[in-house]
Design a protein around this motif. Sequence first.
Motif, PDB file in Angstrom:
ATOM      1  N   SER A 147       0.921  -1.299  -0.017  1.00  0.00           N
ATOM      2  CA  SER A 147       0.191   0.055   0.034  1.00  0.00           C
ATOM      3  C   SER A 147       0.891   1.232  -0.042  1.00  0.00           C
ATOM      4  N   GLU A 180      -4.780  -2.045   0.422  1.00  0.00           N
ATOM      5  CA  GLU A 180      -4.640  -0.984   1.425  1.00  0.00           C
ATOM      6  C   GLU A 180      -4.891  -1.503   2.750  1.00  0.00           C
ATOM      7  N   ASN A 238      -4.595  -5.025   3.891  1.00  0.00           N
ATOM      8  CA  ASN A 238      -3.694  -5.987   4.629  1.00  0.00           C
ATOM      9  C   ASN A 238      -2.506  -6.227   3.619  1.00  0.00           C
ATOM     10  N   VAL A 259       4.405  -1.217   3.490  1.00  0.00           N
ATOM     11  CA  VAL A 259       3.856  -0.142   3.333  1.00  0.00           C
ATOM     12  C   VAL A 259       4.894   1.075   2.856  1.00  0.00           C
ATOM     13  N   LYS A 274      -1.641   4.434  11.114  1.00  0.00           N
ATOM     14  CA  LYS A 274      -2.586   3.973  10.312  1.00  0.00           C
ATOM     15  C   LYS A 274      -2.498   2.366  10.618  1.00  0.00           C
ATOM     16  N   TYR A 275      -1.368   1.891  10.532  1.00  0.00           N
ATOM     17  CA  TYR A 275      -0.932   0.329  10.542  1.00  0.00           C
ATOM     18  C   TYR A 275      -0.548   0.019  11.974  1.00  0.00           C
ATOM     19  N   LYS A 276      -0.719   0.467  13.001  1.00  0.00           N
ATOM     20  CA  LYS A 276      -0.124   0.174  14.164  1.00  0.00           C
ATOM     21  C   LYS A 276      -0.479  -1.221  14.844  1.00  0.00           C
ATOM     22  N   GLN A 305      -1.283  -3.880  12.894  1.00  0.00           N
ATOM     23  CA  GLN A 305      -0.721  -4.702  12.049  1.00  0.00           C
ATOM     24  C   GLN A 305       0.909  -4.807  11.970  1.00  0.00           C
ATOM     25  N   ILE A 328       3.566  -6.193   8.874  1.00  0.00           N
ATOM     26  CA  ILE A 328       4.136  -5.254   7.852  1.00  0.00           C
ATOM     27  C   ILE A 328       5.263  -4.400   8.143  1.00  0.00           C
TER      28      ILE A 328
END
Length: 275
Positions: free
Chosen positions: A4, A33, A35, A39, A54-56, A58, A62
């Motif tokens: 993403s 976006e 999974n 990034v 935004k992805y904390k 996961q 990631i």
Amino acid sequence: MKYSVIHRGDDISFQLMQTFHTLIRERGLHHDEANPDVVLSIGGDGTMLHAFHKYKDQLDTIAFVGIHTGRLGFFADWKPDEVEMLADMMGESAQQNDLRVVKYPLVEIQITTPQGIETQLAFNEFTLKGVDVTLMAELHINDEPFETFRGDGICISTPPGSTAYNKSLGGAIVHPSLDAIQIAEIASINNRVFRTLGSPILLPKHHHCDIYPRAGQNILLSLDHIIMQRDDILSIRSMVAAGKKVKFARFRPFPFWSRVREAFIGYEPIHEKKP
């Protein structure tokens, strides 16, 4: 491999994102976006912080990588004219199923209020400041009283965040391979009532710092770029986040001290390297 992109919002970053989408699609990677495996942050360090938050939830799955289009871009390994090289290396990594990463520690913050405990993560730093008057608080380390603070505020940073606000406060730059947090004072007042160490403090993992602000005090909290104002805080505990780290994809070497030198010094050697 799925990816993403988060960009800064300016024309250069947007156009670079469009170029990257075209290049990476040709190399067999899929845009996802929700999974992603990787990034891509296009912008400056602020863009990377947005990507992290935004992805904390996961972080285990990631890895982040950055293209620098901002002023400093301390966490970005790549320049705009290297976007095709990055796409090539990501494509090769996907084909070989070999994503190499480095891991950086985070700071965990537990905010206790009359309603319960809120847990937050910060990548760079967490700061605590007074709003209407100077901040007044008791600091305990490992459940033992340490000092009585009065001043503008307190900054608690991670090793990767030690090059940010912490550095401007006179804190040390800490290599991100060390699992530690750093406590730095912001304009402390020292007299016979309020006494502080006056120097930044490094705490290793398994140690913690508790901050007990004066009851009902109006406080400004910041978690990286996220700012909130509170008057219900009973205490704040800070420590190295256990079992959680942020991962960066390394498609080529970029040593930490080289990054520091290029960001802050721009060193030109006086003597040529010996063969």
